[in-house]
Write a protein that holds these residues in place. Structure first.
Motif, short mmCIF file in Angstrom:
data_model
loop_
_atom_site.label_atom_id
_atom_site.label_comp_id
_atom_site.label_asym_id
_atom_site.label_seq_id
_atom_site.Cartn_x
_atom_site.Cartn_y
_atom_site.Cartn_z
N ARG A 1 49.43 48.24 13.97
CA ARG A 1 48.59 47.84 15.10
C ARG A 1 49.37 47.36 16.32
O ARG A 1 48.79 47.23 17.39
CB ARG A 1 47.59 46.79 14.65
N SER B 1 39.34 48.37 14.78
CA SER B 1 39.15 49.38 13.74
C SER B 1 37.69 49.43 13.29
O SER B 1 37.14 50.51 13.08
CB SER B 1 40.05 49.08 12.54
N LYS C 1 35.03 52.60 13.75
CA LYS C 1 34.26 53.13 12.62
C LYS C 1 32.76 53.08 12.93
O LYS C 1 32.03 54.04 12.67
CB LYS C 1 34.56 52.33 11.36
#
Length: 202
Positions: free
Chosen positions: A3, A44, A48
């Motif tokens: 990240r 993240s 999603k």
């Protein structure tokens, strides 16, 4: 998924990494070339929840160009101009935007902070409010291919507010929930007159 790189930590003087990491809202940073150099864990989950998958998900990796993750030419140019201005001038920039799904109306506030020595920009998103669509008094429209298919056989959806343009009444843009989640293959991302006006004035 990695990240951030170690040199990112040298660019965020004045920011607490742990606070960024613990935020429940998506935060990311871009280099001066507008490539991803940091994502917090919430990013993240956001990706999603917004159906980023396959090739789209690959566009959300470290080092990939930010503009590849943005849908629609108008929005690409808008964010490119304003993020570059933050890096160039060192001035913080604020932006409010809608990011709705077929179930929820979501409104966000975004703050773009300059990183140290004009090395990039840190983008912090916070949710202003989130309400079920059935509480928004928004008239919804069923999928009717003929109503929305333009003469060039394309279906135009606004890349900002996600409304779909009528073919026989091009000044009207409808909220078609089924196409918010998944667009037809022959779709074209455009920008509706209302959003175009808002972004031109910014």
């Amino acid at each position: 998924m990695k990240r951030y790189n170690e040199d990112f930590l040298d660019k965020i003087k004045g920011f607490n990494l742990q606070v960024l990491e613990n935020s429940k809202y998506p935060i990311y940073a871009l280099s001066k070339e507008l490539k991803f150099i940091y994502f917090n864990p919430a990013w993240s989950h956001f990706a999603k929840d917004n159906q980023f998958e396959g090739r789209a998900l690959k566009n959300l990796s470290l080092g990939s160009p930010y503009l590849k993750s943005i849908k629609g030419v108008w929005l690409k140019l808008y964010f490119q101009k304003n993020y570059k201005k933050v890096i160039r001038t060192g001035e913080t920039w604020h932006h409010e935007y809608q990011c709705s799904s077929n179930e929820f109306y979501r409104f966000y506030h975004q703050t773009a902070y300059p990183l140290l020595d004009k090395s990039g920009v840190l983008i912090v998103n916070t949710e202003v409010f989130k309400l079920p669509m059935d509480q928004m008094n928004i008239k919804t429209f069923e999928v009717i291919i003929e109503r929305y298919t333009q003469p060039n056989n394309r279906i135009n959806q606004c890349s900002n507010c996600r409304h779909t343009q009528r073919a026989d009444e091009p000044d009207l843009w409808d909220w078609v929930p089924n196409w918010v989640e998944k667009l037809p293959i022959n779709s074209n991302l455009s920008i509706c007159p209302t959003c175009k006006h808002l972004y031109e004035d910014s």
